[in-house]
Write an enzyme that holds these catalytic residues in place. Structure first.
Site, PDB file in Angstrom:
ATOM      1  N   ARG A  76      -0.499   9.197  -1.101  1.00  9.75           N
ATOM      2  CA  ARG A  76      -0.378   7.787  -1.331  1.00  9.75           C
ATOM      3  C   ARG A  76       1.296   7.747  -1.791  1.00  9.75           C
ATOM      4  O   ARG A  76       1.660   8.395  -2.669  1.00  9.75           O
ATOM      5  CB  ARG A  76      -1.122   7.081  -2.084  1.00  9.75           C
ATOM      6  CG  ARG A  76      -2.773   6.852  -1.427  1.00  9.75           C
ATOM      7  CD  ARG A  76      -3.596   5.879  -2.236  1.00  9.75           C
ATOM      8  NE  ARG A  76      -3.000   4.505  -1.946  1.00  9.75           N
ATOM      9  CZ  ARG A  76      -3.512   3.644  -2.552  1.00  9.75           C
ATOM     10  NH1 ARG A  76      -4.913   3.809  -3.224  1.00  9.75           N
ATOM     11  NH2 ARG A  76      -3.153   2.431  -2.075  1.00  9.75           N
ATOM     12  N   ASP A 209       1.499  -0.082 -10.745  1.00  9.89           N
ATOM     13  CA  ASP A 209       1.552   1.254  -9.894  1.00  9.89           C
ATOM     14  C   ASP A 209       2.763   1.935 -10.215  1.00  9.89           C
ATOM     15  O   ASP A 209       2.785   3.015 -10.000  1.00  9.89           O
ATOM     16  CB  ASP A 209       1.011   1.204  -8.650  1.00  9.89           C
ATOM     17  CG  ASP A 209      -0.335   0.955  -8.227  1.00  9.89           C
ATOM     18  OD1 ASP A 209      -0.998   1.751  -8.027  1.00  9.89           O
ATOM     19  OD2 ASP A 209      -0.752  -0.290  -8.574  1.00  9.89           O
TER      20      ASP A 209
END
Length: 320
Positions: A76, A209
């Site tokens: 990711r 994030d």
């Protein structure tokens, strides 16, 4: 610890399958780095700190092979904790000890920022949060939900935004808060502005994030809109994240890679389709909230109010 998203057994890694929550509590066993990478891609494990911890153990399973590092790095793109953990593992002399240290440090960081953040939460506050930044997204305590957990004795209540399209708020945050006994009201994402306009929200706390050098914050899609609404209504907007989420190499939010996820997450859910065949779909998993909309960033070293490049640099290098 009410929720254990990651269980390390020395030669295998059990990951709580978050795709099945809240209906089913089930662990997926991983014995290779490729299996850990696939679990990260498929959102068996999610949340930036938890992804970093899982990747570290994935390196151990690969015995530090270059193939292991490569497959994990490609899993990711947005959560910087993944790459931070891999860089630490590349420098480690003892892979197992380093992975276990990353896990333990994340848990300690969450508890530290929870304590610091709780001081910012008023008595009887009605707190709004987005996505899931709880035990499920970390080594086991939470960033934004760690703050909320630590403020539990202040008689707070929580509005959990459902967080379309993957419903992390509805499935995961609501689940954690119910388990914890913290009053929680689930709302759709589009209801947030209405509740703010009626004076029903006192503070917003979210996770992150990736945080750029100037204080811009990447978080789950919908966070930017929530920050704009909070600014419009004069509501404090806090971001809780460990130092491993800061990326000083990224000058601002425009340089943060934004993951585009499969169209199927938008056109339906768990095998049920509600959108017509042939419709075009966009599914960015994250958005960027400019630093000017952030009241403060909470991390294990302290709280940075009105974050900017100078303050972020001071935090990373010498502390607050």
């Amino acid at each position: 610890m009410t929720v254990e998203p990651i269980r390390w057994h020395g030669d295998s890694l059990d990951l709580l399958d978050q795709r099945l929550l809240p209906e089913k509590l089930s662990y997926l066993k991983c014995t290779t780095a490729a299996e850990v990478a696939q679990a990260i891609r498929d959102m068996v494990v999610r949340g930036a700190p938890a992804i970093g911890c899982a990747a570290a153990f994935g390196v151990v399973l690969s015995k530090g092979s270059s193939e292991g590092f490569s497959v994990l790095a490609a899993s990711r793109p947005t959560a910087v904790n993944l790459f931070w953990a891999l860089e630490r593992m590349k420098k480690a002399k003892n892979l197992k000890a380093e992975a276990e240290a990353i896990f333990a440090e994340d848990l300690a960081a969450n508890r530290a920022m929870g304590k610091l953040g709780a001081e910012l939460i008023p008595q009887n506050a009605r707190v709004m949060t987005h996505c899931n930044a709880g035990a499920l997204a970390t080594a086991g305590y939470g960033t934004a939900l760690g703050v909320i957990r630590s403020a539990k004795n202040k008689s707070i209540s929580v509005f959990a935004c459902e967080t379309r399209p993957y419903l992390q708020g509805a499935r995961l945050t609501a689940y954690e808060l119910v388990q914890e006994g913290i009053p929680c009201t689930l709302i759709t994402d589009s209801m947030a502005g209405h509740l703010m306009s009626r004076g029903e929200v006192d503070v917003v706390v979210v996770g992150a994030d990736r945080i750029a050098a100037n204080g811009d914050v990447a978080n789950k899609i919908g966070t930017y809109a929530l920050a704009v609404l909070a600014k419009r209504h004069g509501i404090p907007f806090y971001v809780a994240a460990p130092l491993s989420t800061f990326d000083p190499k990224i000058p601002d939010g425009s340089h943060i890679p934004i993951e585009e996820r499969p169209a199927e997450e938008v056109t339906g859910y768990r095998g049920v389709r509600w959108a017509p065949e042939g419709v075009a779909v966009r599914n960015p998993a994250f958005d960027v909230t400019p630093a000017e909309l952030v009241t403060g960033i909470i991390c294990e070293k302290g709280v940075v109010l009105a974050p900017d490049r100078k303050k972020i640099q001071a935090l990373i290098s010498t502390g607050v």
